[in-house]
Design a protein around this motif. Structure first.
Motif, short mmCIF file in Angstrom:
data_model
loop_
_atom_site.label_atom_id
_atom_site.label_comp_id
_atom_site.label_asym_id
_atom_site.label_seq_id
_atom_site.Cartn_x
_atom_site.Cartn_y
_atom_site.Cartn_z
N GLY A 168 0.83 -1.20 0.00
CA GLY A 168 0.00 0.00 0.00
C GLY A 168 0.86 1.25 0.00
O GLY A 168 2.09 1.18 -0.03
N VAL A 169 0.23 2.38 0.06
CA VAL A 169 0.95 3.65 0.11
C VAL A 169 1.47 3.85 1.53
O VAL A 169 0.71 3.77 2.50
CB VAL A 169 0.03 4.82 -0.29
CG1 VAL A 169 0.79 6.15 -0.16
CG2 VAL A 169 -0.47 4.63 -1.71
N TYR A 170 2.78 4.07 1.66
CA TYR A 170 3.41 4.24 2.97
C TYR A 170 3.92 5.67 3.10
O TYR A 170 4.79 6.09 2.34
CB TYR A 170 4.56 3.25 3.12
CG TYR A 170 5.25 3.28 4.47
CD1 TYR A 170 4.92 2.38 5.46
CD2 TYR A 170 6.24 4.22 4.74
CE1 TYR A 170 5.53 2.41 6.70
CE2 TYR A 170 6.87 4.26 5.98
CZ TYR A 170 6.51 3.35 6.96
OH TYR A 170 7.12 3.38 8.18
N ALA A 171 3.37 6.41 4.03
CA ALA A 171 3.78 7.79 4.24
C ALA A 171 4.11 8.00 5.71
O ALA A 171 3.39 7.50 6.59
CB ALA A 171 2.69 8.76 3.81
N SER A 172 5.20 8.71 5.98
CA SER A 172 5.64 8.92 7.36
C SER A 172 6.23 10.32 7.49
O SER A 172 6.99 10.76 6.63
CB SER A 172 6.68 7.87 7.74
OG SER A 172 7.16 8.08 9.04
N PRO A 173 5.91 11.03 8.59
CA PRO A 173 6.40 12.40 8.73
C PRO A 173 7.75 12.53 9.40
O PRO A 173 8.31 13.63 9.45
CB PRO A 173 5.32 13.05 9.61
CG PRO A 173 4.88 11.93 10.50
CD PRO A 173 4.94 10.69 9.65
N SER A 174 8.30 11.44 9.96
CA SER A 174 9.56 11.58 10.69
C SER A 174 10.43 10.34 10.48
O SER A 174 10.15 9.52 9.61
CB SER A 174 9.28 11.81 12.18
OG SER A 174 8.54 10.74 12.73
N MET A 175 11.49 10.18 11.28
CA MET A 175 12.42 9.09 11.08
C MET A 175 11.75 7.73 11.27
O MET A 175 11.94 6.81 10.50
CB MET A 175 13.59 9.20 12.07
CG MET A 175 14.49 10.39 11.84
SD MET A 175 15.63 10.19 10.45
CE MET A 175 16.85 9.12 11.16
N ALA A 176 10.97 7.62 12.34
CA ALA A 176 10.36 6.34 12.68
C ALA A 176 9.12 6.08 11.85
O ALA A 176 8.46 7.01 11.37
CB ALA A 176 10.01 6.31 14.16
N GLY A 177 8.82 4.80 11.67
CA GLY A 177 7.53 4.43 11.09
C GLY A 177 6.53 4.33 12.22
O GLY A 177 5.66 5.17 12.38
N SER A 178 6.68 3.31 13.06
CA SER A 178 5.85 3.19 14.24
C SER A 178 6.37 4.11 15.33
O SER A 178 7.57 4.16 15.59
CB SER A 178 5.87 1.74 14.76
OG SER A 178 5.33 0.86 13.80
N ARG A 179 5.48 4.84 15.95
CA ARG A 179 5.85 5.74 17.04
C ARG A 179 4.97 5.46 18.25
O ARG A 179 3.81 5.09 18.09
CB ARG A 179 5.70 7.20 16.61
CG ARG A 179 6.65 7.63 15.52
CD ARG A 179 6.59 9.12 15.28
NE ARG A 179 5.31 9.52 14.72
CZ ARG A 179 4.84 10.77 14.76
NH1 ARG A 179 5.52 11.71 15.36
NH2 ARG A 179 3.68 11.06 14.21
N PRO A 180 5.48 5.64 19.45
CA PRO A 180 4.69 5.35 20.64
C PRO A 180 3.61 6.39 20.89
O PRO A 180 3.91 7.54 21.23
CB PRO A 180 5.73 5.34 21.77
CG PRO A 180 6.84 6.19 21.26
CD PRO A 180 6.86 6.04 19.77
N GLY A 181 2.38 5.98 20.73
CA GLY A 181 1.26 6.90 20.98
C GLY A 181 1.21 7.36 22.42
O GLY A 181 0.75 8.47 22.71
#
Length: 392
Positions: free
Chosen positions: A224-237
């Protein structure tokens, strides 16, 4: 959702709508603190280093897109955080270090201006810098950035939750934020004087045109389309939620009160230091960090004395000094007075034997500072991490 982003699908409000809203509100609140005139753009990161990394990567890509710069450089005071060096290594950016004034410990704007060339993408101001707690002249650096059409990153990771409240607390500062038209990005650590858990910082940009270069998007992945605003993909909510909760809990008045305590404590400490024979305060610190040195004895010996009394203080090099970042804990009754008493006692001891040879940690600091080939020190530092991760 077909969009993959941090903490699963960030644009899917079914699972992360509350966390998304919290992050957007933290960014917006920080934008207001730094007087952004309109819609501010940015993101929460894992800390000040990531905020700086993201800004330098963003300025690199923005300048390549807008100006065609393919051999970028950044101009950074020697006292700026090493995260700028890390960004230069990671993103293949040439870094130009500018020496600071040996008396004020602030960078000379004229020296920055002289270093700018056609490949410069960004200049840097610290507000304040960590070693000596000195505010760079952001107004003068702003004028230089505007005149040369380059970015200006204001690193407020250390002071980001002090300097916006200092005027209201009775300690006004010259302008340092988005009221200056040349400021293109600001880094702010919420996990320092924002009083939230470690692993939380914010990077802000003047507009979406700049911020869009922080975002990475992979549109042809099989998943799918993968978009991320920072270094990490998964971030701790959880970190985002706690950051939001901390800011909402303190509120503006809470931060003003905390700032008044910290800054008044720092000013009291500086006044006390200046009365101690044999010591010199380094520059004119205006925020929470204070550094001192001595031309009468080896300051690293004082560092050892204070460590023996239970004080956990940082040491500086080039030149040698001792550093403290004062917090609310230091403003508890009697704490600063006790520290000053112990410093005074050590000064008397060292002045009585100014030629005494350093030992222990003091000797190690002195030796490391005198090694001319700094790559040797780098190798020793790497060896430390080798041993750190050893389970044998």
């Amino acid at each position: 959702s077909g969009i993959n982003a941090e903490y699963e699908a960030v644009v899917s409000t079914q699972s992360t709508g509350d966390v998304r809203k919290m992050e957007a509100e933290v960014v917006a609140m920080c934008g207001r603190l730094f007087n952004h005139p309109d819609q501010v753009y940015g993101s929460i990161t894992s800390g000040g280093t990531e905020s700086i990394l993201m800004s330098m990567k963003t300025h690199r890509d923005w300048s390549r897109e807008e100006k065609g710069i393919d051999k970028p450089n950044i101009i950074v005071p020697k006292t700026a955080h090493p995260a700028f060096d890390k960004a230069a290594i990671y993103f293949k950016i040439h870094i130009i270090h500018i020496e600071v004034d040996p008396v004020t410990y602030a960078v000379n704007p004229a020296d920055v201006a002289r270093a700018i060339n056609s490949n410069t993408i960004c200049i840097v101001a610290s507000a304040p810098q960590y070693p000596h707690g000195i505010m760079d002249d952001v107004i003068a650096l702003n004028d230089i950035a505007v005149r040369n059409d380059v970015g200006l990153h204001v690193d407020a990771c250390l002071g980001g939750f002090l300097i916006p409240f200092m005027e209201e607390a009775g300690y006004p500062l010259p302008l340092f934020d988005f009221r200056l038209p040349g400021v293109t990005a600001i880094s702010i650590d919420t996990h320092k004087y924002g009083y939230t858990y470690k692993g939380s910082s914010v990077v802000l940009y003047r507009n979406f045109e700049i911020f869009s270069n922080q975002i990475t998007s992979t549109s042809d992945w099989a998943g799918g389309v993968y978009a991320s605003p920072s270094m990490a993909g998964s971030r701790p909510g959880a970190n985002i939620a706690v950051t939001w909760a901390s800011m909402m809990s303190y509120g503006r008045q809470g931060y003003v009160t905390a700032t008044k305590e910290v800054i008044s404590g720092a000013r009291y400490f500086i006044e006390g230091l200046r009365k101690i024979k044999g010591l010199e305060v380094m520059g004119k610190p205006e925020v929470s960090c204070v550094a001192w040195t001595s031309s009468a004895f080896n300051i690293y010996n004082m560092s050892s004395d204070l460590a023996d009394k239970g004080w956990n203080l940082a040491v500086l090099q080039f030149p040698a000094g001792i550093h403290i970042a004062l917090t609310r804990r230091h403003t508890s009754p009697g704490v600063i007075d006790q520290l000053l008493c112990d410093i005074r006692e050590s000064a008397v001891k060292q002045l009585a034997a100014p030629k005494s040879k350093p030992s222990g940690a003091a000797a190690m600091y002195g030796m490391a500072a005198q090694i001319p080939d700094r790559s040797i020190v780098d190798d020793i530092a790497k060896e430390f991490w080798k041993l750190y991760y050893s389970t044998g």
